[in-house]
Write a protein that holds these residues in place. Structure first.
Motif, PDB file in Angstrom:
ATOM      1  N   TRP A  36       0.879  -1.239   0.145  1.00 54.46           N
ATOM      2  CA  TRP A  36       0.030  -0.085   0.014  1.00 54.46           C
ATOM      3  C   TRP A  36       0.794   1.219  -0.040  1.00 54.46           C
ATOM      4  N   LEU A  37       0.854   2.147  -0.975  1.00 44.17           N
ATOM      5  CA  LEU A  37       1.323   3.151  -0.972  1.00 44.17           C
ATOM      6  C   LEU A  37       0.714   4.639  -0.266  1.00 44.17           C
ATOM      7  N   LEU A  38       1.830   5.233   0.584  1.00 40.28           N
ATOM      8  CA  LEU A  38       1.325   6.184   1.465  1.00 40.28           C
ATOM      9  C   LEU A  38       2.164   7.331   0.812  1.00 40.28           C
ATOM     10  N   ARG A  39       1.305   7.883  -0.338  1.00 38.21           N
ATOM     11  CA  ARG A  39       2.122   9.003  -1.031  1.00 38.21           C
ATOM     12  C   ARG A  39       2.581  10.195  -0.440  1.00 38.21           C
ATOM     13  N   LYS A  40       2.111  10.545   0.457  1.00 37.12           N
ATOM     14  CA  LYS A  40       2.284  12.001   1.243  1.00 37.12           C
ATOM     15  C   LYS A  40       3.449  11.783   2.069  1.00 37.12           C
ATOM     16  N   LYS A  41       3.863  10.536   2.540  1.00 38.48           N
ATOM     17  CA  LYS A  41       4.958  10.194   3.432  1.00 38.48           C
ATOM     18  C   LYS A  41       6.046   9.416   2.392  1.00 38.48           C
ATOM     19  N   ARG A  42       5.788   9.126   1.103  1.00 36.77           N
ATOM     20  CA  ARG A  42       6.623   8.291   0.335  1.00 36.77           C
ATOM     21  C   ARG A  42       7.165   7.004   1.001  1.00 36.77           C
ATOM     22  N   VAL A  43       6.099   6.367   1.325  1.00 36.65           N
ATOM     23  CA  VAL A  43       6.439   5.134   1.845  1.00 36.65           C
ATOM     24  C   VAL A  43       5.708   3.810   1.478  1.00 36.65           C
ATOM     25  N   VAL A  44       6.023   2.919   1.258  1.00 33.57           N
ATOM     26  CA  VAL A  44       5.318   1.779   0.841  1.00 33.57           C
ATOM     27  C   VAL A  44       4.815   0.849   2.101  1.00 33.57           C
ATOM     28  N   VAL A  45       3.735   0.438   2.517  1.00 34.37           N
ATOM     29  CA  VAL A  45       3.108   0.033   3.752  1.00 34.37           C
ATOM     30  C   VAL A  45       3.138  -1.655   3.343  1.00 34.37           C
ATOM     31  N   VAL A  46       3.773  -2.480   3.897  1.00 28.59           N
ATOM     32  CA  VAL A  46       3.741  -3.890   3.427  1.00 28.59           C
ATOM     33  C   VAL A  46       2.930  -4.644   4.765  1.00 28.59           C
ATOM     34  N   ARG A  47       1.642  -5.273   4.132  1.00 23.55           N
ATOM     35  CA  ARG A  47       0.937  -5.831   5.414  1.00 23.55           C
ATOM     36  C   ARG A  47       0.524  -7.274   4.738  1.00 23.55           C
ATOM     37  N   GLY A  48      -0.604  -7.822   5.650  1.00 22.58           N
ATOM     38  CA  GLY A  48      -1.194  -9.158   5.236  1.00 22.58           C
ATOM     39  C   GLY A  48      -1.790  -8.935   3.940  1.00 22.58           C
ATOM     40  N   ILE A  49      -1.972 -10.227   3.298  1.00 18.56           N
ATOM     41  CA  ILE A  49      -2.769  -9.993   2.111  1.00 18.56           C
ATOM     42  C   ILE A  49      -4.166  -9.775   2.131  1.00 18.56           C
ATOM     43  N   PHE A  65      -7.578  -8.293   2.881  1.00 24.94           N
ATOM     44  CA  PHE A  65      -8.049  -6.472   3.301  1.00 24.94           C
ATOM     45  C   PHE A  65      -8.078  -6.168   4.613  1.00 24.94           C
ATOM     46  N   ASP A  66      -8.415  -7.289   5.402  1.00 21.63           N
ATOM     47  CA  ASP A  66      -8.519  -6.566   6.872  1.00 21.63           C
ATOM     48  C   ASP A  66      -7.643  -6.984   7.803  1.00 21.63           C
ATOM     49  N   ASP A  67      -6.528  -7.454   7.115  1.00 16.86           N
ATOM     50  CA  ASP A  67      -5.303  -7.947   7.847  1.00 16.86           C
ATOM     51  C   ASP A  67      -4.278  -6.534   7.852  1.00 16.86           C
ATOM     52  N   ARG A  68      -4.440  -5.460   8.691  1.00 16.39           N
ATOM     53  CA  ARG A  68      -3.900  -4.223   8.753  1.00 16.39           C
ATOM     54  C   ARG A  68      -2.534  -4.167   9.443  1.00 16.39           C
ATOM     55  N   ASP A  69      -2.062  -5.447  10.025  1.00 10.68           N
ATOM     56  CA  ASP A  69      -0.991  -5.401  11.002  1.00 10.68           C
ATOM     57  C   ASP A  69       0.317  -5.181   9.881  1.00 10.68           C
ATOM     58  N   ILE A  70       0.883  -4.047  10.098  1.00 11.57           N
ATOM     59  CA  ILE A  70       2.195  -3.705   9.261  1.00 11.57           C
ATOM     60  C   ILE A  70       3.624  -4.653   9.668  1.00 11.57           C
ATOM     61  N   SER A  71       3.941  -5.310   8.417  1.00 12.20           N
ATOM     62  CA  SER A  71       5.132  -6.110   8.554  1.00 12.20           C
ATOM     63  C   SER A  71       6.359  -5.377   8.065  1.00 12.20           C
ATOM     64  N   PHE A  72       6.264  -4.553   7.347  1.00 12.34           N
ATOM     65  CA  PHE A  72       7.532  -3.794   6.841  1.00 12.34           C
ATOM     66  C   PHE A  72       6.950  -2.544   6.218  1.00 12.34           C
ATOM     67  N   LEU A  73       8.105  -1.470   6.316  1.00 14.39           N
ATOM     68  CA  LEU A  73       7.557  -0.334   5.704  1.00 14.39           C
ATOM     69  C   LEU A  73       8.961  -0.054   4.429  1.00 14.39           C
ATOM     70  N   ILE A  74       8.741   0.313   3.522  1.00 13.02           N
ATOM     71  CA  ILE A  74       9.659   0.389   2.457  1.00 13.02           C
ATOM     72  C   ILE A  74       9.665   2.091   2.173  1.00 13.02           C
ATOM     73  N   ARG A  75      10.812   2.480   2.531  1.00 15.95           N
ATOM     74  CA  ARG A  75      10.994   4.192   2.334  1.00 15.95           C
ATOM     75  C   ARG A  75      11.700   4.172   0.927  1.00 15.95           C
ATOM     76  N   ILE A  76      10.790   5.329   0.182  1.00 15.37           N
ATOM     77  CA  ILE A  76      10.967   5.585  -1.097  1.00 15.37           C
ATOM     78  C   ILE A  76      11.837   6.559  -1.410  1.00 15.37           C
ATOM     79  N   ASP A  77      12.969   6.640  -1.876  1.00 14.85           N
ATOM     80  CA  ASP A  77      14.088   7.608  -1.981  1.00 14.85           C
ATOM     81  C   ASP A  77      14.348   7.584  -3.425  1.00 14.85           C
TER      82      ASP A  77
END
Length: 121
Positions: free
Chosen positions: A59-72, A74-86
């Motif tokens: 999931w792309l959070l454009r305002k923060k330039r981050v990809v949020v990586v979580r379960g497959i 739709f209701d699994d919102r536990d964040i496993s990883f963040l990918i910072r986009i530089d």
């Protein structure tokens, strides 16, 4: 419209491409579901390890330039990883999130943590 676990979804179709946006009622967070097909991931996340490509949603959070990586699911919102986009997506840093919870503040805490030195390569 009724929320699904405190989130709303907006769907649009343009040039045969489905766009899914997840947001809160106050629209304080707006996440865009990235193309999770292998073809799509090759465009934006080619350098990701296979586990991150196939076992998670992105999931792309454009305002923060981050990809949020979580379960497959739709209701699994536990964040496993963040990918910072530089710059380009493939030039980001992956940050492992060790504390999983449905807490509304989880994304905020994770974003604060992304600036720490805890980076997984």
């Amino acid at each position: 419209a009724r929320p699904a676990s405190d989130r709303f979804y907006r769907f649009s179709l343009s040039n045969s491409v489905l766009k899914v946006i997840e947001f809160r009622k106050d629209e304080s967070e707006e996440l865009e579901l990235l193309d999770g097909t292998m073809t799509g991931i090759e465009r934006w996340g080619k350098e990701l390890p296979t586990r991150l490509k196939v076992m998670h949603s992105h999931w792309l959070l454009r305002k923060k330039r981050v990809v949020v990586v979580r379960g497959i699911q739709f209701d699994d919102r536990d964040i496993s990883f963040l990918i910072r986009i530089d710059g380009k997506c493939s030039q980001g840093a992956v940050i492992c999130i060790e504390e999983h919870s449905e807490d509304r503040k989880q994304l905020k805490k994770a974003l604060q943590k992304r600036d720490s030195d805890v980076i997984v390569s």
